[in-house]
Design a protein around this motif. Sequence first.
Motif, PDB file in Angstrom:
ATOM      1  N   TRP A  89       0.864  -1.172   0.000  1.00 46.54           N
ATOM      2  CA  TRP A  89       0.000   0.000   0.000  1.00 46.54           C
ATOM      3  C   TRP A  89       0.903   1.226   0.000  1.00 46.54           C
ATOM      4  N   ALA A  90       0.687   2.119  -0.941  1.00 47.83           N
ATOM      5  CA  ALA A  90       1.533   3.305  -1.056  1.00 47.83           C
ATOM      6  C   ALA A  90       0.673   4.560  -1.112  1.00 47.83           C
ATOM      7  N   TYR A  91       1.043   5.566  -0.338  1.00 47.69           N
ATOM      8  CA  TYR A  91       0.365   6.858  -0.355  1.00 47.69           C
ATOM      9  C   TYR A  91       1.386   7.940  -0.650  1.00 47.69           C
ATOM     10  N   GLU A  92       1.070   8.798  -1.616  1.00 50.63           N
ATOM     11  CA  GLU A  92       1.946   9.904  -1.988  1.00 50.63           C
ATOM     12  C   GLU A  92       1.129  11.181  -2.123  1.00 50.63           C
ATOM     13  N   ALA A 139      -4.824  15.816   3.196  1.00 52.60           N
ATOM     14  CA  ALA A 139      -4.027  16.880   3.809  1.00 52.60           C
ATOM     15  C   ALA A 139      -2.880  16.352   4.660  1.00 52.60           C
ATOM     16  N   TYR A 140      -2.514  15.079   4.492  1.00 47.26           N
ATOM     17  CA  TYR A 140      -1.397  14.498   5.234  1.00 47.26           C
ATOM     18  C   TYR A 140      -0.124  14.636   4.414  1.00 47.26           C
ATOM     19  N   GLY A 141       0.931  15.177   5.023  1.00 49.66           N
ATOM     20  CA  GLY A 141       2.173  15.385   4.303  1.00 49.66           C
ATOM     21  C   GLY A 141       3.009  14.123   4.231  1.00 49.66           C
ATOM     22  N   GLY A 142       4.038  14.168   3.392  1.00 54.49           N
ATOM     23  CA  GLY A 142       4.947  13.046   3.284  1.00 54.49           C
ATOM     24  C   GLY A 142       4.359  11.884   2.516  1.00 54.49           C
ATOM     25  N   SER A 143       5.020  10.746   2.621  1.00 53.97           N
ATOM     26  CA  SER A 143       4.535   9.549   1.947  1.00 53.97           C
ATOM     27  C   SER A 143       4.577   8.379   2.909  1.00 53.97           C
ATOM     28  N   MET A 144       3.752   7.380   2.631  1.00 52.21           N
ATOM     29  CA  MET A 144       3.667   6.195   3.482  1.00 52.21           C
ATOM     30  C   MET A 144       3.624   4.959   2.604  1.00 52.21           C
ATOM     31  N   THR A 145       4.346   3.949   3.019  1.00 48.26           N
ATOM     32  CA  THR A 145       4.336   2.661   2.328  1.00 48.26           C
ATOM     33  C   THR A 145       4.221   1.562   3.371  1.00 48.26           C
ATOM     34  N   PRO A 187       1.295 -15.152   7.697  1.00 43.25           N
ATOM     35  CA  PRO A 187       0.829 -14.316   8.819  1.00 43.25           C
ATOM     36  C   PRO A 187       1.871 -14.176   9.922  1.00 43.25           C
ATOM     37  N   ALA A 188       2.850 -15.080   9.963  1.00 39.91           N
ATOM     38  CA  ALA A 188       3.884 -14.994  10.990  1.00 39.91           C
ATOM     39  C   ALA A 188       4.844 -13.836  10.742  1.00 39.91           C
ATOM     40  N   ASP A 189       4.829 -13.302   9.528  1.00 39.47           N
ATOM     41  CA  ASP A 189       5.723 -12.203   9.188  1.00 39.47           C
ATOM     42  C   ASP A 189       4.978 -10.879   9.360  1.00 39.47           C
ATOM     43  N   PRO A 190       5.365 -10.062  10.333  1.00 37.39           N
ATOM     44  CA  PRO A 190       4.656  -8.802  10.572  1.00 37.39           C
ATOM     45  C   PRO A 190       4.859  -7.816   9.434  1.00 37.39           C
ATOM     46  N   SER A 191       3.889  -6.946   9.268  1.00 38.86           N
ATOM     47  CA  SER A 191       3.969  -5.924   8.222  1.00 38.86           C
ATOM     48  C   SER A 191       5.102  -4.948   8.519  1.00 38.86           C
ATOM     49  N   VAL A 192       5.580  -4.311   7.455  1.00 38.80           N
ATOM     50  CA  VAL A 192       6.647  -3.321   7.562  1.00 38.80           C
ATOM     51  C   VAL A 192       6.147  -2.023   6.940  1.00 38.80           C
ATOM     52  N   ALA A 193       6.433  -0.900   7.592  1.00 43.15           N
ATOM     53  CA  ALA A 193       5.981   0.396   7.089  1.00 43.15           C
ATOM     54  C   ALA A 193       7.159   1.355   6.964  1.00 43.15           C
ATOM     55  N   THR A 253       8.483  -1.509  12.218  1.00 42.33           N
ATOM     56  CA  THR A 253       8.013  -2.898  12.225  1.00 42.33           C
ATOM     57  C   THR A 253       7.152  -3.206  13.434  1.00 42.33           C
ATOM     58  N   GLN A 254       7.066  -2.243  14.369  1.00 45.32           N
ATOM     59  CA  GLN A 254       6.246  -2.493  15.551  1.00 45.32           C
ATOM     60  C   GLN A 254       4.768  -2.571  15.147  1.00 45.32           C
ATOM     61  N   PRO A 255       4.060  -3.636  15.530  1.00 49.71           N
ATOM     62  CA  PRO A 255       2.660  -3.814  15.112  1.00 49.71           C
ATOM     63  C   PRO A 255       1.770  -2.632  15.445  1.00 49.71           C
ATOM     64  N   GLN A 256       1.968  -2.014  16.623  1.00 48.08           N
ATOM     65  CA  GLN A 256       1.097  -0.903  17.000  1.00 48.08           C
ATOM     66  C   GLN A 256       1.283   0.288  16.069  1.00 48.08           C
ATOM     67  N   VAL A 257       2.499   0.461  15.536  1.00 46.32           N
ATOM     68  CA  VAL A 257       2.765   1.561  14.611  1.00 46.32           C
ATOM     69  C   VAL A 257       2.231   1.232  13.219  1.00 46.32           C
ATOM     70  N   THR A 258       2.509   0.036  12.737  1.00 44.40           N
ATOM     71  CA  THR A 258       2.057  -0.328  11.388  1.00 44.40           C
ATOM     72  C   THR A 258       0.537  -0.363  11.314  1.00 44.40           C
ATOM     73  N   ARG A 259      -0.126  -0.777  12.395  1.00 40.82           N
ATOM     74  CA  ARG A 259      -1.595  -0.779  12.392  1.00 40.82           C
ATOM     75  C   ARG A 259      -2.141   0.634  12.244  1.00 40.82           C
TER      76      ARG A 259
END
Length: 287
Positions: A115-118, A217-223, A230-236, A248-254
């Motif tokens: 998922w990419a936001y620009e 209105a959110y600055g920057g980009s997010m990926t 499922p054992a591999d946590p998401s990365v942002a 890589t912390q789940p609370q942040v990536t969520r």
Amino acid sequence: MTASTTPMLAKKRLGEALRALRKTRGLTGGEAAELVGWTDSKISRIETAESGVSLYDLEQLLDLYETASAQRVDVLKLHRSSKAKQWSTHAPYAGVLTANYQSLIAYEAECAEQWAYETCIWPGLLQTPKYAHAVISSGPLVQDYDDIDTLVSARTRRQEVLDRTDFELIAVVTLAPLLYQHGGPAVLKEQLRHVLTAMERPNVRVHVIPDNVSAGAYGGSMTVMHFADPADPSVAYLETAVTTEEHTQPQVTRRIVRLINHLQSAALDPPATRALIERRMDQLSDV
């Protein structure tokens, strides 16, 4: 324990396996470090995959944790897989790409969904070489103009993931990438045409946030990258003009996933996005 043939995920799984073995042994990171004569930070970096581990050091840890034979074999397999080299670590890319960028490339090659936001440019996986060159070479933050062609080449090579049948890209952008003429109107028109072509792929979805909503209105980009296991946590990754942060912390990536979902819900669906891009191309018809 799941084995992996891909180096970045193998490195992550190796760290997670070592953390689990340490905890099973009833040791804190500090206690384990003291017993093998290391610093606490070295144990932490290995377990969080911030740094690799030599075979000698790994054997020390496995002995310390009294690892059973079957588990030992699995961990050693992960270690071998983690040492495989990816294209971004070889010339001409080595020494030019930052560590965070190399990590992003490695995860990107292995993830099932991105998922990419620009806000101001098209995502890297959708950029033409001319557009990428214009974006990379513009502004005061270019470190070395001799590296521009290498950076463009890396961005173009990353796009090979779009040929994978087990990969999906969901891109959300504001209206700005349709308007800002990086490289001039001809480059923009070619870029818009390229996006339309990419949207014909079954694994590419593009959403544009229209100018009559405030969600963009959110600055920057997010990926954010999700993996098949499922054992591999998401990365942002969060990127600004001066820095890129890996999370890589789940609370942040969520939280980042919820934000991108919110942005997508305010954006146009792919058919409406296509129509909007085509209208913008008509405005550039004289180019």
